[in-house]
Design a protein around this motif. Structure first.
Motif, PDB file in Angstrom:
ATOM      1  N   GLU A 111       0.953   3.844  -3.233  1.00 63.93           N
ATOM      2  CA  GLU A 111       0.723   5.400  -2.982  1.00 63.93           C
ATOM      3  C   GLU A 111       2.237   6.166  -3.528  1.00 63.93           C
TER       4      GLU A 111
ATOM      5  N   VAL B 114      -1.721   7.162  10.196  1.00 65.58           N
ATOM      6  CA  VAL B 114      -3.079   7.125  10.573  1.00 65.58           C
ATOM      7  C   VAL B 114      -3.433   7.258  12.132  1.00 65.58           C
ATOM      8  N   SER B 115      -2.417   6.808  12.741  1.00 69.37           N
ATOM      9  CA  SER B 115      -2.384   6.736  14.214  1.00 69.37           C
ATOM     10  C   SER B 115      -1.503   7.925  14.831  1.00 69.37           C
TER      11      SER B 115
ATOM     12  N   THR C  29      -5.762  14.320   1.150  1.00 68.17           N
ATOM     13  CA  THR C  29      -5.240  13.477   2.391  1.00 68.17           C
ATOM     14  C   THR C  29      -6.010  12.134   2.155  1.00 68.17           C
ATOM     15  N   SER C  30      -5.236  11.019   2.425  1.00 60.87           N
ATOM     16  CA  SER C  30      -5.931   9.887   2.931  1.00 60.87           C
ATOM     17  C   SER C  30      -5.334   9.250   4.068  1.00 60.87           C
ATOM     18  N   GLU C  31      -5.689   7.921   4.487  1.00 61.64           N
ATOM     19  CA  GLU C  31      -5.172   7.305   5.595  1.00 61.64           C
ATOM     20  C   GLU C  31      -3.537   7.266   5.774  1.00 61.64           C
ATOM     21  N   ILE C  32      -2.959   7.369   4.557  1.00 54.49           N
ATOM     22  CA  ILE C  32      -1.516   7.163   4.813  1.00 54.49           C
ATOM     23  C   ILE C  32      -0.869   7.913   3.746  1.00 54.49           C
TER      24      ILE C  32
ATOM     25  N   THR D 152      -0.437  12.555   2.782  1.00 53.78           N
ATOM     26  CA  THR D 152      -0.877  13.793   2.152  1.00 53.78           C
ATOM     27  C   THR D 152      -0.391  14.594   1.342  1.00 53.78           C
TER      28      THR D 152
ATOM     29  N   ASP E  29       0.747  -1.255  -0.071  1.00 52.97           N
ATOM     30  CA  ASP E  29       0.003   0.001   0.077  1.00 52.97           C
ATOM     31  C   ASP E  29       0.835   1.310   0.010  1.00 52.97           C
TER      32      ASP E  29
END
Length: 418
Positions: A203, A351-352, A376-379, A381, A199
């Motif tokens: 990206e 993400v965390s 942006t997405s979870e993983i 910017t 993933d």
């Protein structure tokens, strides 16, 4: 005994000496007790030279079918020469074109997608003790037409073949000895990643990192093909691309990528009605124009403004499409902007972890630059900014996220092609 697919790009086989070096490397792996399938690109600048030649011959846009006939010859030269080089070292070898290797594609010239692989001929040649060399970047339709897979097609060929023959690993050889936290030509102290997730790599590839093509990474993820990216110029450990990767202590952002192929289009004074955005982006989709970042401003006096990005090569066509639906959508004006770049940070740990994006915005603003658009997405910017100080931005971000190392990255040659 392992079954290995090895892919070498254009700079790795760019001349006779490099071709011989690749041959020695392949024979070395074969004599360790492995079975080897080798995928190669056209030598050096061969593809670009063929494209230039077509422009000299053809005064109109060259027919797509004939361009595929022309461009596929580059890889055929490479596989024949590499087979000769390997055989001269006493190792049996056989070369195949994409269609001889059973590579079937959809009927789209210039950017076909693989539809099926029938590797019987490859497997038979392997059982006979041969190194099998396959031309990357090309295939054949069910009707027997030659097709090419577009930029990055040799990466995709290698990963797809690895899945089809159930290889133990697919090794992608390039001019750097792994995947780095950013382009080591820009940041000399870039960090080499021992491993990275599918993933994260997908990206980075989509956002402009040129080490692997997005379609190849997507294929590897879908078929769980173990990937290793390593240098063709040394025997250093490479980077493993896999489903899960161990997180380095304190490293939240794994990589920084950039893409200069960006244009911004703004549509101003759009009448506030239901379905306006759908009309615009449906019209663009019908023309196969990909839209990336979309930003809409607030509504004032029943009118709204919105902007989006497309690839630079699609800008003029996108503007024509929008002008063509002006009466249907109703807007005051449309404008465009070039000289932009999309800079992105990527990391599964984002993400965390709070404050990651804020640090990016701060690093860019400290250089006195404005941010035009954000996605942006979870993983990841991404920020769209002026491209005049791209290297400074990448270096600032690299330092801000603690990615600098004490040693210089290895870069063995010019960027790989296909």
């Amino acid at each position: 005994m392992s079954l290995i697919v090895m892919k070498f790009g254009g700079s790795s086989v760019g001349d006779a000496e490099r071709m011989k070096r690749v041959a020695n490397r392949v024979v070395e792996r074969q004599r360790e007790g492995n079975k080897c399938v080798v995928v190669v690109s056209a030598m050096g600048d061969t593809t670009d030279d063929l494209i230039d030649l077509s422009k000299q011959i053809c005064t109109i846009t060259p027919p797509a079918r004939e361009m595929d006939m022309l461009l596929s010859t580059g890889e055929q030269v490479s596989v024949a020469l590499l087979s000769m080089a390997i055989q001269s070292l006493g190792q049996p070898a056989v070369s195949f074109t994409g269609w001889q290797a059973g590579m079937y594609t959809e009927a789209v010239h210039g950017k076909a997608r693989i539809s099926d692989i029938q590797p019987d001929r490859i497997l038979k040649a392997l059982e006979q003790g041969n190194v099998v060399i396959v031309a990357g970047f090309q295939g054949m339709t069910e009707e027997g037409e030659i097709t090419t897979l577009g930029r990055g097609g040799s990466d995709t060929t290698a990963v797809a073949l690895a899945a089809a023959v159930q290889a133990d690993v697919c090794e992608i050889f390039t001019d750097v000895d792994g995947i780095y936290s950013t382009d080591p030509r820009i940041v000399k102290c870039a960090r080499k990643l021992p491993e990275i997730t599918y993933d994260e790599m997908l990206e980075l590839a989509n956002l402009g990192a040129a080490v692997l093509h997005p379609r190849a990474v997507e294929y590897a993820k879908n078929y769980n093909v173990p990937l290793v990216v390593r240098s063709s110029f040394n025997h250093n450990e490479g980077t493993n691309v896999k489903e899960e990767a161990a997180m380095e202590q304190g490293i939240v952002v794994r990589g920084i990528a950039s893409d200069k192929n960006v244009a911004r289009i703004s549509i101003l004074g759009v009448e506030e009605k239901v379905g306006q955005l759908a009309k615009v982006f449906t019209a663009l989709a019908k023309e196969q124009i990909d839209v990336d970042i979309i930003v809409q401003s607030g509504v004032m006096n029943g009118l709204a403004d919105f902007s989006f990005t497309v690839s630079l090569s699609d800008k003029e066509r996108a503007l024509e499409v929008i002008q063509g639906i002006r009466d249907e959508v109703g807007f005051r004006e449309v404008s465009s902007q070039e000289n932009l770049v999309k800079v992105s940070i990527v990391g599964a740990g984002m993400v965390s972890t709070p404050g990651v994006a804020a640090k990016m915005f701060e690093a860019i603003s400290d250089l006195g630059l404005s941010i035009n658009m954000v996605s942006t997405s979870e993983i990841k910017t991404s920020c769209v900014i002026d491209n005049s100080r791209l290297n400074e931005v990448i270096q600032a971000l690299h330092t801000a996220y603690g990615l600098d190392t004490d040693s210089q990255a290895f870069v063995g040659g010019p960027a790989e092609r296909r």
